[in-house]
Design an enzyme around this catalytic site. Structure first.
Site, PDB file in Angstrom:
ATOM      1  N   VAL A  21       3.203  -3.998  11.556  1.00 10.83           N
ATOM      2  CA  VAL A  21       4.410  -3.993  10.734  1.00 10.83           C
ATOM      3  C   VAL A  21       4.120  -4.846   9.514  1.00 10.83           C
ATOM      4  O   VAL A  21       3.193  -5.664   9.509  1.00 10.83           O
ATOM      5  CB  VAL A  21       5.660  -4.524  11.490  1.00 10.83           C
ATOM      6  CG1 VAL A  21       6.076  -3.574  12.590  1.00 10.83           C
ATOM      7  CG2 VAL A  21       5.441  -5.914  12.031  1.00 10.83           C
ATOM      8  N   SER A  22       4.908  -4.651   8.483  1.00 11.15           N
ATOM      9  CA  SER A  22       4.591  -5.306   7.216  1.00 11.15           C
ATOM     10  C   SER A  22       5.135  -6.726   7.080  1.00 11.15           C
ATOM     11  O   SER A  22       4.641  -7.490   6.256  1.00 11.15           O
ATOM     12  CB  SER A  22       5.091  -4.457   6.048  1.00 11.15           C
ATOM     13  OG  SER A  22       6.465  -4.211   6.186  1.00 11.15           O
ATOM     14  N   SER A  23       6.129  -7.097   7.879  1.00  9.61           N
ATOM     15  CA  SER A  23       6.680  -8.443   7.726  1.00  9.61           C
ATOM     16  C   SER A  23       7.216  -8.969   9.055  1.00  9.61           C
ATOM     17  O   SER A  23       7.462  -8.214   9.992  1.00  9.61           O
ATOM     18  CB  SER A  23       7.798  -8.451   6.681  1.00  9.61           C
ATOM     19  OG  SER A  23       8.890  -7.689   7.146  1.00  9.61           O
ATOM     20  N   ALA A  56       1.149  -7.457   8.631  1.00  5.18           N
ATOM     21  CA  ALA A  56       0.499  -7.489   7.321  1.00  5.18           C
ATOM     22  C   ALA A  56       0.830  -6.203   6.573  1.00  5.18           C
ATOM     23  O   ALA A  56       1.195  -5.201   7.183  1.00  5.18           O
ATOM     24  CB  ALA A  56      -1.010  -7.623   7.483  1.00  5.18           C
TER      25      ALA A  56
END
Length: 160
Positions: A21-23, A56
């Protein structure tokens, strides 16, 4: 003397799950993503030997956990939920290089059409360039501040 038949090379198929996941705000989605991938692998009869979770950006090419996974020659299959969980750009390059090494990437949910992929890529590009521009401006201000400090120190040194 009779020749012995050639021995078949036994390679152990080690399956790895890669979830990203991005955050940190999406951490709960990361856990659900892993659960869905574990269920998928169980249904396919895969024995999962490694679960890799990473928080990330998909455009970041310095993700340590992904790099370690790609370098691990014992992993013969990497299972991801969507292509963009592995990388936003260059998926085909990774897939081709792993295939050359006798390894593969298995994508659970292929996009129904390329429009979804294109829109996601466009958003990623804009986000990436905006972050770079912001970082460059901050670096420029920092450099200007350092130069001013050095000049002020130089003036003080000349006065003494």
């Amino acid at each position: 003397m009779a020749e012995e038949p050639p021995k078949e090379a036994h390679t152990v198929n080690r399956v790895a799950i890669y979830a990203r996941v991005s955050s940190h705000e999406h951490r709960s989605n990361l856990e659900r993503q892993v659960e869905r991938l574990e269920d998928y692998c169980a249904a396919k009869g895969y024995q999962v030997g490694l679960v890799v979770k990473e928080i990330a950006s998909g455009v970041n090419d310095s993700r340590p956990k992904l790099l370690a996974l790609l370098k691990d020659p014992t992993v013969t299959k990497v299972v991801v939920e969507h292509k963009d969980r592995l990388t936003r750009f260059g998926f085909r390059y990774l897939e081709t290089l792993l295939e050359l090494a006798g390894r593969q990437i298995e994508v659970v949910n292929l996009a129904e059409n390329d429009r979804e992929d294109l829109l996601a890529d466009l958003v990623s590009i804009v986000y990436s360039f905006a972050a770079r521009l912001y970082g460059q401006r901050r670096a420029k201000r920092k450099t200007e501040r350092i130069v001013k400090e050095l000049q002020a120190d130089g003036i003080e040194a000349n006065v003494e």
